[in-house]
Design an enzyme around this catalytic site. Structure first.
Site, PDB file in Angstrom:
ATOM      1  N   GLY A  48    -118.497  14.527 -25.207  1.00 46.19           N
ATOM      2  CA  GLY A  48    -118.311  15.165 -24.473  1.00 46.19           C
ATOM      3  C   GLY A  48    -118.747  16.886 -24.722  1.00 46.19           C
ATOM      4  O   GLY A  48    -117.983  17.431 -24.664  1.00 46.19           O
ATOM      5  N   ALA A  49    -120.004  16.674 -25.433  1.00 43.98           N
ATOM      6  CA  ALA A  49    -120.123  17.853 -26.754  1.00 43.98           C
ATOM      7  C   ALA A  49    -121.136  18.960 -25.515  1.00 43.98           C
ATOM      8  O   ALA A  49    -121.794  19.925 -26.497  1.00 43.98           O
ATOM      9  CB  ALA A  49    -121.170  17.361 -27.039  1.00 43.98           C
ATOM     10  N   SER A  50    -121.240  18.997 -24.687  1.00 46.21           N
ATOM     11  CA  SER A  50    -122.485  19.954 -23.420  1.00 46.21           C
ATOM     12  C   SER A  50    -121.771  20.996 -23.172  1.00 46.21           C
ATOM     13  O   SER A  50    -122.916  21.821 -22.490  1.00 46.21           O
ATOM     14  CB  SER A  50    -123.634  18.969 -22.640  1.00 46.21           C
ATOM     15  OG  SER A  50    -122.397  18.341 -21.738  1.00 46.21           O
ATOM     16  N   PHE A  74    -122.518  13.459 -20.677  1.00 45.50           N
ATOM     17  CA  PHE A  74    -124.114  12.849 -19.547  1.00 45.50           C
ATOM     18  C   PHE A  74    -124.446  14.059 -18.249  1.00 45.50           C
ATOM     19  O   PHE A  74    -123.633  14.199 -17.567  1.00 45.50           O
ATOM     20  CB  PHE A  74    -122.653  12.238 -18.750  1.00 45.50           C
ATOM     21  CG  PHE A  74    -123.120  10.986 -17.840  1.00 45.50           C
ATOM     22  CD1 PHE A  74    -124.622  10.474 -17.529  1.00 45.50           C
ATOM     23  CD2 PHE A  74    -122.505  10.395 -16.723  1.00 45.50           C
ATOM     24  CE1 PHE A  74    -125.153   9.321 -16.879  1.00 45.50           C
ATOM     25  CE2 PHE A  74    -123.146   9.596 -15.668  1.00 45.50           C
ATOM     26  CZ  PHE A  74    -124.643   8.670 -16.497  1.00 45.50           C
ATOM     27  N   TYR A 225    -104.493  21.037 -22.007  1.00 44.98           N
ATOM     28  CA  TYR A 225    -103.340  22.692 -21.145  1.00 44.98           C
ATOM     29  C   TYR A 225    -102.088  21.990 -20.659  1.00 44.98           C
ATOM     30  O   TYR A 225    -101.651  21.453 -19.878  1.00 44.98           O
ATOM     31  CB  TYR A 225    -105.018  23.155 -19.719  1.00 44.98           C
ATOM     32  CG  TYR A 225    -103.923  24.502 -19.797  1.00 44.98           C
ATOM     33  CD1 TYR A 225    -104.516  25.597 -20.454  1.00 44.98           C
ATOM     34  CD2 TYR A 225    -104.130  24.579 -18.251  1.00 44.98           C
ATOM     35  CE1 TYR A 225    -103.539  26.760 -20.121  1.00 44.98           C
ATOM     36  CE2 TYR A 225    -103.398  25.869 -17.639  1.00 44.98           C
ATOM     37  CZ  TYR A 225    -103.162  26.434 -18.874  1.00 44.98           C
ATOM     38  OH  TYR A 225    -102.825  28.085 -17.803  1.00 44.98           O
ATOM     39  N   TYR A 235    -100.653  21.777 -12.127  1.00 41.88           N
ATOM     40  CA  TYR A 235    -101.405  21.417 -13.306  1.00 41.88           C
ATOM     41  C   TYR A 235    -100.425  20.208 -13.794  1.00 41.88           C
ATOM     42  O   TYR A 235    -100.654  19.337 -14.215  1.00 41.88           O
ATOM     43  CB  TYR A 235    -102.158  22.112 -13.945  1.00 41.88           C
ATOM     44  CG  TYR A 235    -102.992  21.950 -15.391  1.00 41.88           C
ATOM     45  CD1 TYR A 235    -104.704  21.856 -14.835  1.00 41.88           C
ATOM     46  CD2 TYR A 235    -102.707  21.529 -15.905  1.00 41.88           C
ATOM     47  CE1 TYR A 235    -105.709  20.940 -15.554  1.00 41.88           C
ATOM     48  CE2 TYR A 235    -103.100  20.724 -17.174  1.00 41.88           C
ATOM     49  CZ  TYR A 235    -105.289  20.111 -17.147  1.00 41.88           C
ATOM     50  OH  TYR A 235    -105.940  19.965 -17.846  1.00 41.88           O
ATOM     51  N   LYS A 244    -102.482  14.053 -18.657  1.00 48.44           N
ATOM     52  CA  LYS A 244    -102.373  14.734 -19.797  1.00 48.44           C
ATOM     53  C   LYS A 244    -101.335  14.674 -21.266  1.00 48.44           C
ATOM     54  O   LYS A 244    -100.900  14.265 -21.793  1.00 48.44           O
ATOM     55  CB  LYS A 244    -102.398  16.607 -19.743  1.00 48.44           C
ATOM     56  CG  LYS A 244    -104.141  17.190 -19.617  1.00 48.44           C
ATOM     57  CD  LYS A 244    -105.001  16.902 -20.245  1.00 48.44           C
ATOM     58  CE  LYS A 244    -106.250  17.059 -19.662  1.00 48.44           C
ATOM     59  NZ  LYS A 244    -106.913  17.379 -20.520  1.00 48.44           N
ATOM     60  N   VAL A 275    -112.771  29.936 -18.675  1.00 50.04           N
ATOM     61  CA  VAL A 275    -113.702  29.740 -17.329  1.00 50.04           C
ATOM     62  C   VAL A 275    -114.452  28.195 -17.937  1.00 50.04           C
ATOM     63  O   VAL A 275    -115.425  28.375 -18.808  1.00 50.04           O
ATOM     64  CB  VAL A 275    -114.698  31.119 -16.798  1.00 50.04           C
ATOM     65  CG1 VAL A 275    -115.418  30.485 -15.486  1.00 50.04           C
ATOM     66  CG2 VAL A 275    -113.843  32.277 -17.065  1.00 50.04           C
ATOM     67  N   THR A 276    -114.255  27.560 -17.058  1.00 51.55           N
ATOM     68  CA  THR A 276    -115.562  26.153 -17.156  1.00 51.55           C
ATOM     69  C   THR A 276    -115.753  25.409 -16.146  1.00 51.55           C
ATOM     70  O   THR A 276    -115.441  26.029 -15.162  1.00 51.55           O
ATOM     71  CB  THR A 276    -115.339  25.535 -18.110  1.00 51.55           C
ATOM     72  OG1 THR A 276    -113.379  24.714 -17.635  1.00 51.55           O
ATOM     73  CG2 THR A 276    -114.062  25.872 -19.751  1.00 51.55           C
TER      74      THR A 276
END
Length: 399
Positions: A48-50, A74, A225, A235, A244, A275-276
């Site tokens: 999950g590097a991008s 991906f 988180y 969450y 989680k 923020v993602t």
């Protein structure tokens, strides 16, 4: 083509190659300015590097620890008249800049949940790196096809037990709204745990270990988180929280496995709200983040992905005295959770209206960071220039 932002809901459906590169460069500059982490890893796999925290981990490893990195993600490539995804451009920029520094930086584009991608990753490590000494697990996905059964699981963002009505921020219309969510069914909770829980992380570590491509003493971490009261219902106490909590359970087994393998270690790392692309989809998050930015910037403690992850590497992952909580999680979220920060955010939360949105919150800052995710709004980039959307990633295995 000339690429402009096109926003649909909580996602921007276009991305800018030069802007994404500028964003990656900015993160690299931050890490370089902080100085080297001398005891850091040397050969790193980031799953999950991008984008987001995964990208920040790859940058921290390469430019903070001088590590060779293999990234799994991906993403969609660009075409002659259609931009690629932001993660594609981020990865192209990262690879170019890391390679220029003399580092190994190869990538695999495919479904990280699949056995085929795991096998290709193992082959690539064996051939190019021999072994890896750190595995960062940073996947966020809406669905997962189980590699053994073929069953498709979907992840949902819902409360558990009772309906939830909470305040939210419609980022399109820039208005405060009430968001109502029905509770997750047992099937939806199970699906969310299957997608976002720890099973796949465990499968990765087991596969890498069995293949002999994990170095003795290797470490692994997955990100989580926790948050505070405002975000708990949606969450931590919601469907995603169950996933989680599954990470917290499974890390114990992974830790035991790695401890027996040359004194290795496995930790869940708690990071702050940022923020993602993933967090912007969570109903309370845009308003919470806009308030959090305001309060933390005023206190001089504001941090984004790169500050968080570089700090995690330096202060905890590769530190003899890591910041850990009573459950054994590594903590990088302590500035967000300071009582004076949370008290101020909680006091402001019910008072925000359409009229005072920009006075009481840093929604302007939120929007700016959101646009940066897709390569827009960065200084020094000519957004009126004609750019080629079809950017190649040289050292890419396409699955």
């Amino acid at each position: 083509m000339i690429i402009k932002p096109r926003i649909r809901g909580f996602i921007c459906v276009t991305a800018h190659p030069a802007g994404c590169k500028a964003n990656v460069e900015k993160q690299i500059e931050y890490v370089t300015a902080q100085g080297a982490i001398t005891s850091g890893p040397k050969k790193v796999l980031v799953i999950g590097a991008s984008t987001g925290y995964g990208l920040a981990a790859r940058i921290s490893a390469a430019f903070g620890c001088n590590a060779d990195t293999l990234g799994v993600f991906f993403e969609r490539a660009g075409e002659e008249n259609k931009p690629a995804t932001a993660g594609w451009y981020n990865s192209a920029a990262f690879e170019e800049l890391a390679t220029a520094k003399g580092l190994y930086a190869n990538s695999i584009n495919g479904d990280a949940y699949s056995d085929a991608v795991k096998q290709k990753t193992i082959e690539t490590i064996r051939q190019d790196l021999g072994q890896v000494d750190l595995v960062v697990y940073s996947l966020a996905a809406p669905r997962r096809t189980h590699p053994k059964t073929g069953e498709v699981f979907n992840s949902t963002l819902k409360p558990i037990g009772k309906p939830l009505t909470t305040r939210g921020l419609n980022t399109d219309k820039e208005t405060i709204t009430d968001v109502s969510l029905e509770p997750a069914s047992a099937e939806e909770i199970e699906g969310t745990v299957a997608v976002m829980g720890g099973e796949d992380w465990q499968m990765w570590i087991d596969a890498l270990l069995e293949a002999g491509v994990l170095a003795e003493g290797a470490k692994t971490t997955a990100f989580t988180y926790l948050g505070e009261k405002i975000t708990h219902d949606i969450y931590w106490n919601g469907s995603i929280g169950e996933a989680k909590k599954d990470l917290d359970k499974r890390v114990l087994t992974i830790r035991d496995t790695l401890a027996a393998h040359g004194n290795g270690d496995a930790r869940v790392s708690v990071l702050k709200a940022v923020v993602t692309q993933a967090s912007s989809a969570i109903p309370v998050m845009p308003l919470y983040l806009s308030l959090l930015f305001k309060v933390m910037k005023e206190k001089g403690t504001h941090e984004g992905c790169i500050e968080q992850v570089y700090g995690l590497f330096k202060d905890s992952l590769y530190n003899a005295a890591p910041i850990v909580d009573e459950t054994g999680r590594l903590r990088a979220d302590y500035k967000e959770l300071q009582p004076e920060v949370q008290d101020e955010v909680s006091a402001l939360w019910p008072t925000v209206t359409n009229e005072n949105l920009n006075q009481l919150t840093d929604f302007v800052g939120y929007k700016k960071e959101f646009m940066h995710l897709f390569g827009f709004g960065l200084e020094g980039v000519d957004y009126d220039a004609d750019v080629n959307p079809d950017v190649k990633i040289k050292n890419l295995v396409q699955m």
